[in-house]
Design an enzyme around this catalytic site. Structure first.
Site, short mmCIF file in Angstrom:
data_model
loop_
_atom_site.label_atom_id
_atom_site.label_comp_id
_atom_site.label_asym_id
_atom_site.label_seq_id
_atom_site.Cartn_x
_atom_site.Cartn_y
_atom_site.Cartn_z
CD GLU A 160 46.96 2.40 40.57
OE1 GLU A 160 47.79 3.16 41.10
OE2 GLU A 160 47.19 1.79 39.50
CG HIS A 179 51.92 -7.14 37.19
ND1 HIS A 179 53.07 -6.56 37.62
CD2 HIS A 179 51.25 -6.17 36.50
CE1 HIS A 179 53.12 -5.30 37.20
NE2 HIS A 179 52.03 -5.05 36.52
#
Lengths: 336, 326
Positions: B60, B129
């Site tokens: 990322e 998450h």
């Protein structure tokens, strides 16, 4: 230093004097910046390039003005090599509106779109994915250009480098990664930061062509970079050059550099890149001593002029505060 | 009008903008060959090819930075985060590069980029998450932050975000991708920075954004059955925030409840409360209340999630409190 059998051809008067001019301009500019920092005319963090001049100069001669350059916070040398004026650079150090980033960047954030100089970046290694991204755009638009992405030996230990290397190599992006290894990441020597002290070998982990280069010799830098640029422009992808260099001053102005010996510093000063090209010019009778002295004089004038310009330039008006944060005009900032 | 899913609305927005401007491309994990982790980009590889729909390794930080670099050189990237939880390893490039570039270059390098993906909880996904990041990014000058709550808004706002010359954080939700709604065939844009009054009312103002809006609309129905007419404002943009619409509504209703999924400290709700007390102090008939996620990492067990999240019951309760009707 990297010992290599480099076959050095003779370069022209024009090229060698340009190198000398550029490197001497960097040297004198930085010496003046250091002095002005002591006088508190320049504030903030200030990282000088003295000793590393052959890297910026040798790379610049291997590329064209249409190519891109991006680097870290030790960015004065690269900006000058790109052709950003000493006036715009010095005014930026002063925080004046006439600076190359309108006084909003400071020492670490020189930018010049006009010169395809994509900045000085302050987070170690942060500019490495950016440089790969610029190369991505070059490839996307099918242009025959290259992005030169500088970073220091400290940045070689950042995850950003490894992610960017992997993608740049996989996608064959036209980027040349140049590690300016000046042996110390602030005060931490290369030996104290990894078992892998040959930074160029990191490239091999990604099947990236890589080699060490003597950064105290502008010709060797030029030749290695020329090859790497050619590869990039031919669509063969990135190269990693570990250019071994040395900074004579501390990491920044506040660093007395007690982590290294005087002997080490003296050893490198004997390899000085400017003295090096000067003797090359004289030995090969490319120019007379007087011509070199004339350049020295010209640079003295440029330095005096850029300081005068910076002194006399205005600071940004407080009304500048909300400009340049968004490209969109009239963005509604929170003012209450 | 035709009815499509939230994910299809997002896809249409990207497709239309990619057809319109060759400089727009989509990059992220699983966006191409896998057709999107949540099938948002389904079929886009086939239409645009691997040059413009680009799978990345799990890096990322690297691909966020490559996106910003490409934007510096004039392209208009759409960078997909599989979830904004993963944007934390890329936040240096979002905040230090994308957001600050124009300012620190003295106006020379704007970054026309969209970072998009889901934010917030999405079922029993565990603490790492499930976090909300709207307030994190909204804090940062140089960014714009957009949070649609239905397919129509999602399409119009994403098209605007892609055309915007500044970096835009575009936050979706795994739980909304399957939601259906009316989306016209014809092209339309929705401006960034304008709130939408999702339901008119006179008794109390309920403010929210993102998927919590749908919860608030349910709460409005429950309140209506008890004779309370709530006005529901969907902020849609969290930077800039449309304070005018909000303040105007509170001046009319004199009461306000803010609903936000994130943790309470330094959340958007605190900022809204500040601005309302500043601009409508004399209009308030009760303290402003907020309903937020609980001040803990979101656990896995369903009972704990139920206790943690805002819900219709909590919203109704807060509204009744500001109306002194308990």
């Amino acid at each position: 230093m990297a010992k290599k059998n480099v076959k050095i051809e003779t370069y022209s008067k024009e090229v060698t004097l340009r190198w000398y001019h550029q490197m001497m301009l960097m040297r004198r500019f930085e010496e003046k910046a250091g002095q002005l920092y002591g006088q508190q005319k320049i504030r903030g963090f200030c990282h000088l390039y003295i000793g590393q001049e052959a890297v910026a100069a040798g790379v610049e001669s291997a590329i064209t003005p249409e190519d891109y350059v991006i680097t870290a916070y030790r960015d004065h040398g690269q900006a000058l090599a790109r052709g950003v004026s000493a006036r715009a650079c010095m005014a930026e150090l002063y925080g004046k509106i006439t600076g190359c980033s309108k006084g909003k960047g400071g020492s670490m954030h020189f930018f010049s779109k006009e010169h395809n100089f994509l900045g000085g970046h302050g987070i170690v290694g942060g500019q490495i994915p950016l440089g790969a991204g610029v190369a991505f755009a070059i490839k996307y638009r099918e242009e025959k250009k290259v992005c030169i992405c500088f970073f220091g030996d400290g940045a070689a230990r950042q995850g950003a480098l490894h992610e960017a290397f992997n993608m740049a190599m996989m996608w064959k992006l036209p980027v040349v990664f140049i590690c300016e290894n000046n042996l110390y990441a602030m005060g931490t020597s290369v030996e104290r930061s990894s078992n892998v002290t040959d930074i160029w070998k990191i490239g091999l982990a990604y099947d990236m062509p890589a080699e060490p280069v003597n950064g105290m010799n502008v010709i060797e830098v030029h030749e290695a970079t020329t090859k790497a640029v050619q590869r990039a422009k031919n669509g063969e992808g990135p190269t990693l050059l570990e250019i071994k260099t040395y900074r004579y001053r501390g990491h920044s102005m506040s660093d007395p550099a007690k982590y290294r010996t005087k002997e080490e510093l003296e050893k490198y000063k004997e390899l000085d890149p400017i003295a090096n090209i000067k003797s090359y010019i004289l030995e090969n009778q490319l120019a007379k001593v007087e011509e070199i002295e004339a350049i020295d004089e010209e640079i003295k004038t440029i330095i005096a002029d850029c300081v005068d310009f910076a002194e006399k330039s205005p600071y940004p008006d407080p009304s500048e505060l909300y400009n340049d944060v968004y490209a969109e005009p009239n963005y509604p900032f929170i003012m209450e | 009008m035709r009815i499509i899913q939230f994910r299809e609305a997002l896809r249409e927005a990207m497709q239309e903008e990619m057809r319109r401007d060759p400089n727009v491309f989509l990059m992220g994990e699983e966006v191409a060959e896998y057709n999107g982790a949540y099938k948002v980009s389904q079929g886009m590889l086939e239409e645009f090819g691997s040059k413009r729909v680009i799978d990345t390794p799990i890096s990322e930080l690297g691909f966020a930075g490559i996106g910003v670099g490409a934007a510096m050189a004039g392209l208009r990237p759409i960078i997909e985060f599989m979830t904004f939880n993963f944007s934390l390893v890329a936040i240096d490039q979002v905040v230090n590069s994308a957001a600050k570039m124009l300012s620190m270059s003295g106006g020379q390098y704007n970054i026309p980029i969209v970072f998009r993906g889901p934010s917030g909880n999405a079922g029993q996904l565990g603490a790492q998450h499930s976090q909300c990041f709207e307030n994190w990014y909204a804090n940062c000058p140089g960014l714009k932050v957009v949070t649609p709550s239905n397919p129509y808004d999602a399409k119009g706002l994403l098209k605007t975000a892609i055309r915007d010359n500044d970096p835009v954080i575009f936050m979706e939700s795994e739980l909304m991708y399957g939601n259906k709604g009316e989306v016209p065939e014809h092209e339309y844009l929705i401006p960034i920075g304008k709130a939408d009054i999702k339901k008119q009312g006179s008794d109390v103002t309920i403010v929210s954004f993102g998927k919590m809006v749908n919860l608030c609309l349910e709460a409005c129905q429950a309140l209506e059955s008890e004779g309370i007419q709530a006005e529901m404002i969907d902020l849609m943009s969290l930077r800039p925030i449309d304070y005018d619409t909000l303040v105007q509504s509170v001046k009319k209703t004199n009461r306000c409840v803010i609903v936000e999924e994130s943790w309470p400290l330094a959340a958007i709700a605190g900022e809204l409360t500040y601005m309302i007390q500043k601009r409508a102090f004399d209009y308030l008939d009760a303290p402003i209340l907020r309903v937020t996620g609980s001040d803990v990492p979101l656990p896995y067990a369903p009972t704990l999630i139920e206790a943690y999240l805002p819900n219709v019951k909590k919203i109704v309760h807060a509204v009744k409190q500001v109306m002194y009707r308990n």
